[in-house]
Motif scaffolding. Structure first.
Motif: not given
Lengths: 692, 314
Positions: A322-323, A386, B88, B95-102
């Protein structure tokens, strides 16, 4: 003035630890002699082994004279590993002494005990902490910014050899003479000639001077590298966090280390030239030393802490797939910490009698540092949020760090409150506090970084099984070793106590002893992990170079990287450059055009300057003036002669670069992309399966 | 000094707000729980968590206050870091996965603003308490403070009672419930005076005078030490502090005055040699102004003393 005196200065037979133990075979002297025997024996075995394996030429031409930042980085870390082993053994002896010596003399005498805590501290700060981090930065930072080397490769080699020279002096003090008994901070007037006439404080002065000179040069080198050697498009806000922390640490080294060098040299002037900077009489004042020392000493703490913060930022982001959360916040926090670190030095001596408003000012400044530090920790937590967290060794150390470090932060705020500091300053509470910062903050971070970047450096992964064992030992060991020290410190037990007089302390000292042994076991696990990993390297090879599906430029080449790092200097268009290239299928593509690459030739000048200055300082310690002069002449002469040499670079032809790159690309094309849950299996060849 | 103790208003611990007092209570309860859970915890009764005077008492209060506030701060991290990592984890596919969330302004606000507020609150208390507990600040009382001049030596403590013209080494007898004002200097290297149940540290340095104010609430036996390493005898540089009733103090003074030993330049010179002493020493007479002579280095300090050795020996 006999001929012997001219030749050997203050050296006599009884300078040798073995002779002292022979004449006065007490347990304390025998332990000293055994340590000296380990140092000498280790050196002999190493020399014998190298000779037996005919490895001298290889070692000299490929490593010792290398100006490659990657090899210099690895040499820094190997050196630091050796010194860590010694200083950790010393810590075990210190804890054993306190566990035994309750109303008795224990195993080491008062002077020997003082030497132990002085060398333990000096080594851990100057010859373990700094070399580990400088090694890591050396290896990783140029790769992260898309550079072929650091700005000044030759200076880099000099820094390394000055640092190693300091380490050699520390080791020599085991065998010949005695080390200082004044602690790692070496406060005068105790370390002045009047109270300590022997060679001990001189050893401390000169080995620390070597280290501080090396660190200053490294700071300049790294800062210039980051300012000037970034790949095109690598703007400030696209720098990886580890590079940001490297930059801040370099700036800190440039500004904070000179006060130390000056303070030690002023102390040397007192001792050698009869001056009176810090003496009791004739206008000297030790308060000036204390101020200068901590003007260095506090930023030094952040020199040690910031790079691991960078490591955690990289590791948590990579292993959460992740970022990084709050990049801008992290950059601001890092810079804020670096600046604030210069405004708090007085909290190391709230008890020196200055007025309440001054103490309050520095207490508040200290607490302010807690804000950006807390922000960082939450940023790492939100980075996992996340995400898809792989709980491997590096992540265990990172989470262990977050949980443990905040306890140290709590005791830090307690110590920053002057009225409470009056009670716990100089007690074991303080010792517990800074170990609570440095073991999770620095050591855990270095281990996490070591696990993370090792496959890049050597082309194979480290053993996960032994990594977990290491984590268990270092995590549990830390709590056992240092929580009792908090309690004893609250009970008013002074630091640096060779003997204790209260039997109620015994349970606590025994628990701390068990903890120390567990920490030592942890170190053993690290060495076993390395051995086991080398043995099974055929199952863990990751030649394609991206075993963790990571994001920075350092993962965009083969593992181990070619000596010129990048076949073609990359063009950076956004943060996490390699990640986006993988996403938009720009990774693992041949370049349109390869060029000749110019790299620095190997040079023995670095080792000559470093060892020359070491010989010079060793001569100072023992008053062997011819050696001092000769050593200085060698160092200075080498530097001058080398400056006339224009033929310092060599060229790697474009064809060779292209061929190497093509071989690697073929390898990548043949490799199977693996998803994250298989990354610890032999199937991981270093090519990540896209799953965003 | 001869006034009976009951006429004197005892030195009071500093007033604090009711909220802070509540926090102290919580802290005290938690500390006692911790103390119960850890058997053999008498180690804490050696230090300022078992205060013997108003200064240590107030410092303990400050310790609990800061500790409780900080526990509230670090608690979430200690819980969140492992919980979020576990929730996570890769194996948890729910579980949710939002790799671009920062980035999130709300979270940014949460991680920057509350810590800043907490630091501001702590800072306000810090300024106030640092002023109140300044070791140079006299302790409020009807009684005049007892003056003690302290000289740190290798490896012993010399206590001079200038108004009483007596002195003792490695033993400090003080009247309970009367403020004490100490002036400290060193006859050798820098040292640090710590009396864990009574008052915090202050350095003793050659050629300079630092100050420390304290008081003992109840008659009893306490202890003190040097906390700054100063050589082989460092661990033996401990002393007993006895808080006694005014009557007992007068008796003690009278008995010391009977001792024939005189603290003059020569006696001080002998005393200042590197040594540990097995038993406390008392001096029935003290040459006036000797402390000033030590401070102004009329009697040279440790190292210079060695150079001047011949003068005394000859």
């Amino acid at each position: 003035m006999t001929i012997w005196h001219i030749l050997l200065g203050r050296l006599t037979w009884s300078s040798l630890a073995f002779v002292r133990a022979w004449r006065d075979p007490t347990l304390s002297e025998l332990i000293g002699a055994a340590a000296a025997a380990i140092a000498v024996g280790g050196a002999v075995v190493l020399f014998g082994l190298l000779t037996y394996l005919r490895a001298w030429r290889y070692l000299w031409s490929e490593w010792l004279t290398s100006l490659d930042h990657k090899r210099i980085g690895i040499m820094y870390m190997v050196f630091a590993g050796v010194m860590l082993a010694r200083a950790l053994i010393e810590a075990v002896v210190i804890r054993t002494q306190q566990a035994i010596a309750i109303n008795n003399q224990g195993i080491v005498g008062p002077e020997h005990f003082a030497e132990l805590f002085s060398t333990h501290g000096t080594i851990m700060v100057f010859f373990v902490g700094m070399p580990l981090l400088i090694g890591l930065m050396n290896y990783v930072m140029p790769l992260q910014i898309g550079s072929r080397d650091v700005a000044f490769p030759y200076l880099n080699s000099i820094s390394l050899w000055l640092t190693i020279g300091g380490g050699i002096m520390m080791m020599a003090s085991l065998v010949v003479g005695k080390f200082s008994t004044g602690g790692w901070s070496g406060y005068p007037p105790y370390t002045e000639l009047a109270f300590n006439g022997g060679v001990g404080p001189d050893y401390w002065i000169w080995s620390v001077s070597l280290s501080s000179l090396g660190a200053l040069m490294t700071g300049i080198n790294f800062a210039v590298t980051i300012y000037k050697f970034r790949a095109p498009g690598m703007t400030w806000m696209r720098l990886p966090l580890f590079t940001w922390t490297s930059l801040c640490t370099s700036i800190l080294m440039i500004f904070a280390v000179p006060p130390l060098t000056i303070a030690t040299l002023m102390l040397a002037a007192d001792r050698y030239l009869g001056m009176h900077f810090f003496t009791n009489d004739l206008g000297g004042n030790m308060m000036n030393f204390v101020n200068l020392f901590w003007l260095f000493g506090h930023p030094e703490v952040y020199i040690l802490i910031l790079p691991p913060f960078g490591v955690y930022s990289e590791v948590v982001s990579a292993y959460s797939s992740k970022e990084l959360y709050g990049y801008t916040s992290l950059v601001i926090a890092t810079m804020a910490i670096a600046i604030l670190s210069f405004t708090v030095w007085l909290h190391h001596f709230f008890t020196m009698g200055q007025s309440a408003p001054i103490n309050a000012f520095f207490g508040i400044a200290t607490m302010l540092i807690g804000i950006p530090t807390g922000v960082k920790i939450y940023d790492w937590i939100w980075t996992m949020f996340w995400g898809e967290v792989r709980l491997n060794t590096a992540m265990l150390f990172s989470i262990g760090f977050m949980v443990t470090f905040v306890i140290g932060g709590m005791s830090g705020i307690i110590l920053a409150t002057p009225p409470v500091d009056y009670m716990v300053h100089n007690t074991l509470f303080l010792i517990a506090h800074f170990h609570n910062m440095l073991i999770p903050g620095m050591l855990y971070g270095v281990i996490a970084g070591y696990y993370y970047w090792f496959p890049k450096a050597f082309g194979f992964r480290l053993s996960e099984k032994w990594g977990r064992r290491t984590f268990f030992c270092f995590f549990v060991g830390f709590y056992l070793a240092f929580m009792p020290l908090y309690v004893m410190g609250l009970g008013g037990v002074a630091r640096r106590s060779q003997e204790l007089f209260d039997p109620t302390l015994r349970p606590w000292t025994i628990v701390a002893e068990i903890g120390a042994l567990l920490l030592f076991t942890g170190l053993a696990c690290i060495f076993i992990q390395l051995y086991v990993s080398i043995k099974q390297r055929h199952q863990t090879r990751v030649p394609v170079g991206d075993p963790w599906d990571a994001r920075g430029l350092e993962w965009s080449m083969s593992a181990p990287p070619p000596e010129y790092n990048f076949a073609v200097i990359p063009q950076v268009s956004r943060r996490d450059a390699f990640y986006w290239r993988k996403k938009y299928d720009g990774a693992y593509r041949p370049a349109d055009h390869y060029r000749d690459i110019e790299l620095p030739k190997n040079s023995m000048c670095g080792i000559l300057v470093g060892m020359g200055l070491t010989a010079c300082f060793f001569g100072f310690v023992w008053h062997i003036w011819w050696l001092a002069f000769l050593g200085f002449a060698v160092a200075f002469g080498t530097a001058v002669v080398r400056s006339f040499n224009r033929d310092v670079n060599r060229v790697i032809p474009a064809a060779e670069v292209a061929a190497h790159d093509r071989r690697w690309l073929d390898r990548a094309a043949a490799a199977r992309p693996i998803p994250r849950h298989l990354e610890l299996t032999p199937e991981n060849e270093g090519l990540a399966k896209w799953q965003g | 000094m001869k006034r009976p103790i009951r006429h004197a208003r005892p030195a009071t611990p500093r007033a604090h707000s009711s909220r802070a007092r509540l926090l102290t209570r919580i802290g005290a309860i938690m500390a006692s729980l911790a103390a119960l859970s850890l058997s053999g915890c008498s180690v804490l009764s050696r230090g300022f968590l078992a205060p013997g005077g108003p200064v240590a008492h107030a410092e303990r209060h400050e310790f609990f206050f800061v500790s409780v506030v900080m526990l509230l701060v670090i608690g979430p991290v200690i819980l969140l870091a492992p919980l979020i990592a576990w929730h996570y984890r890769l194996a948890n596919t729910k579980s949710a996965f939002r790799p671009q969330w920062g980035f999130s302004w709300i979270l940014e606000g949460l991680i920057w603003i509350p810590p800043t507020i907490i630091v501001i609150v702590l800072a306000v208390f810090l300024v106030q308490r640092t002023e109140q507990l300044d070791p140079y600040r006299a302790i409020p009382s009807n009684l005049p403070p007892l003056q003690v001049d302290v000289v740190s030596l290798d490896w012993k403590w010399l206590f001079i009672y200038p108004e009483l013209h007596i002195a003792s080494v490695n033993q400090l007898i003080l009247p309970a419930n009367r403020p004490v004002h100490m002036s400290l200097t060193s006859g050798t290297v820098m040292q640090s005076l710590l009396m864990p149940r009574l008052a915090g540290q202050i350095y003793a340095m050659t050629g300079m005078v630092t100050q420390l104010n304290l008081a003992i609430s109840e008659p009893g036996t306490y202890w003190g030490e040097n906390a700054q390493y100063n050589g082989d005898g460092f661990v033996k540089q401990k002393f007993q502090v006895m808080g006694v009733t005014p009557a007992d103090f007068s008796h003690w003074v009278a008995s010391v005055k009977q001792t024939p030993k005189v603290l003059d330049d020569k006696a001080y010179h002998n005393l200042s040699q590197e040594s540990t002493i097995p038993q406390p020493i008392t001096f029935g007479t003290v040459e006036p102004g000797i402390f000033a002579k030590i401070v102004h280095q009329v009697i040279p300090p440790g190292d210079a003393a060695k150079h001047e050795e011949a003068k005394y020996d000859g």
